[in-house]
Design a protein around this motif. Structure first.
Motif, PDB file in Angstrom:
ATOM      1  N   ALA A  13     -39.495   9.458 -33.397  1.00  0.00           N
ATOM      2  CA  ALA A  13     -39.696   8.615 -32.217  1.00  0.00           C
ATOM      3  C   ALA A  13     -40.048   7.188 -32.620  1.00  0.00           C
ATOM      4  O   ALA A  13     -39.590   6.221 -31.989  1.00  0.00           O
ATOM      5  N   SER A  14     -40.845   7.036 -33.666  1.00  0.00           N
ATOM      6  CA  SER A  14     -41.200   5.688 -34.135  1.00  0.00           C
ATOM      7  C   SER A  14     -39.966   4.945 -34.638  1.00  0.00           C
ATOM      8  O   SER A  14     -39.776   3.752 -34.342  1.00  0.00           O
ATOM      9  N   ILE A  15     -39.106   5.637 -35.387  1.00  0.00           N
ATOM     10  CA  ILE A  15     -37.884   5.004 -35.892  1.00  0.00           C
ATOM     11  C   ILE A  15     -36.961   4.612 -34.737  1.00  0.00           C
ATOM     12  O   ILE A  15     -36.364   3.535 -34.726  1.00  0.00           O
ATOM     13  N   LEU A  16     -36.851   5.492 -33.744  1.00  0.00           N
ATOM     14  CA  LEU A  16     -35.991   5.197 -32.596  1.00  0.00           C
ATOM     15  C   LEU A  16     -36.491   3.983 -31.819  1.00  0.00           C
ATOM     16  O   LEU A  16     -35.700   3.114 -31.432  1.00  0.00           O
ATOM     17  N   MET A  17     -37.784   3.912 -31.596  1.00  0.00           N
ATOM     18  CA  MET A  17     -38.331   2.783 -30.846  1.00  0.00           C
ATOM     19  C   MET A  17     -38.189   1.482 -31.629  1.00  0.00           C
ATOM     20  O   MET A  17     -37.861   0.437 -31.058  1.00  0.00           O
ATOM     21  N   LEU A  18     -38.426   1.535 -32.932  1.00  0.00           N
ATOM     22  CA  LEU A  18     -38.241   0.338 -33.759  1.00  0.00           C
ATOM     23  C   LEU A  18     -36.784  -0.109 -33.736  1.00  0.00           C
ATOM     24  O   LEU A  18     -36.481  -1.309 -33.602  1.00  0.00           O
ATOM     25  N   THR A  19     -35.878   0.854 -33.855  1.00  0.00           N
ATOM     26  CA  THR A  19     -34.452   0.526 -33.822  1.00  0.00           C
ATOM     27  C   THR A  19     -34.060  -0.106 -32.495  1.00  0.00           C
ATOM     28  O   THR A  19     -33.311  -1.098 -32.454  1.00  0.00           O
ATOM     29  N   ALA A  20     -34.564   0.455 -31.397  1.00  0.00           N
ATOM     30  CA  ALA A  20     -34.222  -0.082 -30.080  1.00  0.00           C
ATOM     31  C   ALA A  20     -34.779  -1.487 -29.890  1.00  0.00           C
ATOM     32  O   ALA A  20     -34.108  -2.355 -29.299  1.00  0.00           O
TER      33      ALA A  20
END
Length: 258
Positions: A61-68
């Motif tokens: 979830a952290s990687i997804l939010m950073l990517t977004a």
């Protein structure tokens, strides 16, 4: 930034794709934080029995939010280098999602009851067993006499059943929901990767980076050649109006009549 009304269609597609990545990243983070802070029923069981999956969910979830966030910045600023970083970050996000789905699927599908029995005996601490017993209202694994942690409701002659059946049903349902939701989102994530690859270079109508190609750039030699051409240009001779007395007299008469 330019006017929103002037955005090309590919930029809108990319913005929608980035927002979907942000949405399921936020959902995953909410689920992870709700489990970490034990805000939903049987969160203690998830915390003890599936601690590794919980860590993977939080990390993904952290990687997804950073990517977004990176992708959203690139779309707003019309920055193709930032969007290239966003496209690159989508792949680690995909790997993290696959790790969550694969781990949950493998644990729930292959010998789940044996894995739970082994984990209860070898991996779960007394505090972890107590949390599971209190959450599922059970005592011991098979019965109150089998590796139970004593408490107010768990003692040798208690009427509470063993935790094996309840724990098995919870794990099968919870893990099944996790891997099913993860793999369904993976399909959407692959679509978002395709959109990023196709649209990241078309956030504006400008071709390339808007820089003049090298073969069309003006060099120092070109400037000297143009200067030499200007030197040898023959200038036309301009004729001046005659200054004879006739024209002067006519002018004086015209002024007097006026």
């Amino acid at each position: 930034m330019d006017n929103v009304r002037q955005w090309p269609g590919k930029k809108w597609c990319l913005l929608l794709s980035v927002l979907t990545v942000l949405s399921y990243g936020i959902v995953a983070m909410i689920y992870g934080l709700a489990t970490w802070f034990r805000t939903w029923l049987h969160a203690d069981v998830m915390y003890v029995a599936d601690y590794d999956i919980l860590v993977l969910i939080t990390l993904g979830a952290s990687i997804l939010m950073l990517t977004a966030i990176v992708g959203l910045s690139g779309v707003i600023l019309n920055s193709r280098p930032i969007l290239a970083v966003y496209t690159l970050l989508l792949w680690p996000a995909l790997m993290s999602m696959l790790a969550v789905g694969y781990t949950a699927y493998k644990r729930s599908t292959f010998s789940l009851d044996h894995k739970l029995s082994f984990s209860w005996s070898k991996y779960f601490t007394p505090l972890g067993r107590l949390l599971i017993q209190n959450a599922l209202h059970c005592c011991g694994f098979y019965s109150a006499l089998h590796e139970a942690v004593p408490s107010r409701r768990c003692y040798p002659r208690t009427e509470l059943p063993g935790c094996k059946g309840k724990l098995y049903r919870f794990e099968r349902e919870n893990l099944g929901s996790i891997w099913a939701a993860t793999f369904s989102v993976v399909a959407l994530h692959l679509l978002n990767i395709g959109v990023a690859l196709l649209c990241s270079n078309h956030v504006t109508e400008t071709f390339g980076k808007g820089i003049t190609p090298r073969k069309y750039r003006l060099t120092e030699g070109d400037v000297k050649a143009d200067a030499e051409k200007l030197v040898h240009v023959v200038r036309p001779e301009y004729s001046r109006a005659s200054s004879s007395l006739t024209f002067r007299e006519d002018r004086k008469e015209a002024i007097q009549e006026y």
